[in-house]
Design a protein around this motif. Structure first.
Motif, short mmCIF file in Angstrom:
data_model
loop_
_atom_site.label_atom_id
_atom_site.label_comp_id
_atom_site.label_asym_id
_atom_site.label_seq_id
_atom_site.Cartn_x
_atom_site.Cartn_y
_atom_site.Cartn_z
N VAL A 105 -1.91 -7.41 -3.00
CA VAL A 105 -2.98 -6.68 -3.67
C VAL A 105 -2.45 -5.38 -4.28
CG1 VAL A 105 -5.22 -5.53 -3.36
CG2 VAL A 105 -4.78 -7.74 -2.26
N LYS A 106 -1.57 -4.69 -3.55
CA LYS A 106 -1.00 -3.44 -4.07
C LYS A 106 -0.15 -3.66 -5.32
CE LYS A 106 -0.88 -0.97 0.30
NZ LYS A 106 -0.03 -0.39 1.37
N SER A 107 0.39 -4.87 -5.48
CA SER A 107 1.25 -5.14 -6.63
C SER A 107 0.47 -5.50 -7.89
CB SER A 107 2.21 -6.29 -6.30
OG SER A 107 1.52 -7.53 -6.25
N LEU A 108 -0.83 -5.69 -7.76
CA LEU A 108 -1.66 -6.10 -8.91
C LEU A 108 -2.06 -4.91 -9.76
CD1 LEU A 108 -4.06 -8.62 -7.12
CD2 LEU A 108 -2.16 -9.18 -8.64
N ASP A 109 -2.27 -5.18 -11.02
CA ASP A 109 -2.86 -4.21 -11.94
C ASP A 109 -4.36 -4.49 -11.96
OD1 ASP A 109 -3.75 -2.62 -14.00
OD2 ASP A 109 -2.54 -3.61 -15.55
N PRO A 110 -5.19 -3.54 -11.52
CA PRO A 110 -6.63 -3.80 -11.50
C PRO A 110 -7.20 -4.19 -12.86
CG PRO A 110 -6.13 -1.75 -10.35
CD PRO A 110 -4.85 -2.21 -11.01
N ALA A 111 -6.59 -3.72 -13.92
CA ALA A 111 -7.08 -4.05 -15.27
C ALA A 111 -6.58 -5.40 -15.75
CB ALA A 111 -6.67 -2.95 -16.25
N GLY A 112 -5.68 -6.01 -15.01
CA GLY A 112 -5.11 -7.28 -15.47
C GLY A 112 -5.05 -8.32 -14.37
#
Length: 149
Positions: A105-112
């Motif tokens: 989850v930390k590696s994700l881009d919230p906008a993408g």
């Protein structure tokens, strides 16, 4: 005298662990589950910044104090062993189940958020409820051991 100090320390430590995990289960987790994926990822990233290394230190320190009490205390020392094993369970579930999910989850881009993203919240919730149960059991067992000791 030292066992009295260790008894207070183990009650405070295991109580903090159980309290934090219970609060997350009761309030934080339902809020995260109610969010759309982008807000969830963003919020999860913000909330998760301060847990490491604080919680692992408290869990493992409390477990170590339980082991010391099992060796040095009088009375029902087996209960301190049981509490230590329960706290070890909290640590194992955290390290091998929840933390890997947190890293993704930390590696994700919230906008993408990727198309076909597999929402980790149901699995994370199950593991969290397991470690919360273990933590609450540990503080109960520690409390009984201290009262009977």
């Amino acid at each position: 005298m030292i066992t009295d100090v260790l008894s207070v320390a183990v009650l405070v430590g295991s109580g903090v662990v159980a309290g934090v995990l219970f609060a997350v289960a009761l309030s934080v987790l339902p809020a995260l589950v109610a969010m759309p994926p982008d807000r969830y990822v963003y919020t999860h990233q913000l909330i998760g910044r301060r847990w490491d290394p604080t919680m692992p230190i408290i869990v493992l320190s409390s477990m170590t104090v339980d082991i010391a009490l099992a060796v040095f205390a009088e009375g029902p020392t087996t209960l301190f062993v049981v509490a230590a094993v329960l706290l070890l369970g909290v640590s194992v579930v955290s390290h091998f189940c929840n933390v890997p999910i947190n890293r993704v989850v930390k590696s994700l881009d919230p906008a993408g958020i990727p198309v076909g993203w597999r929402d980790p919240r149901p699995l994370w919730r199950r593991w969290h409820l397991l470690r919360t149960t273990l933590a609450v059991a540990a503080v109960v067992v520690n409390s009984v051991a201290v009262v009977l000791g």
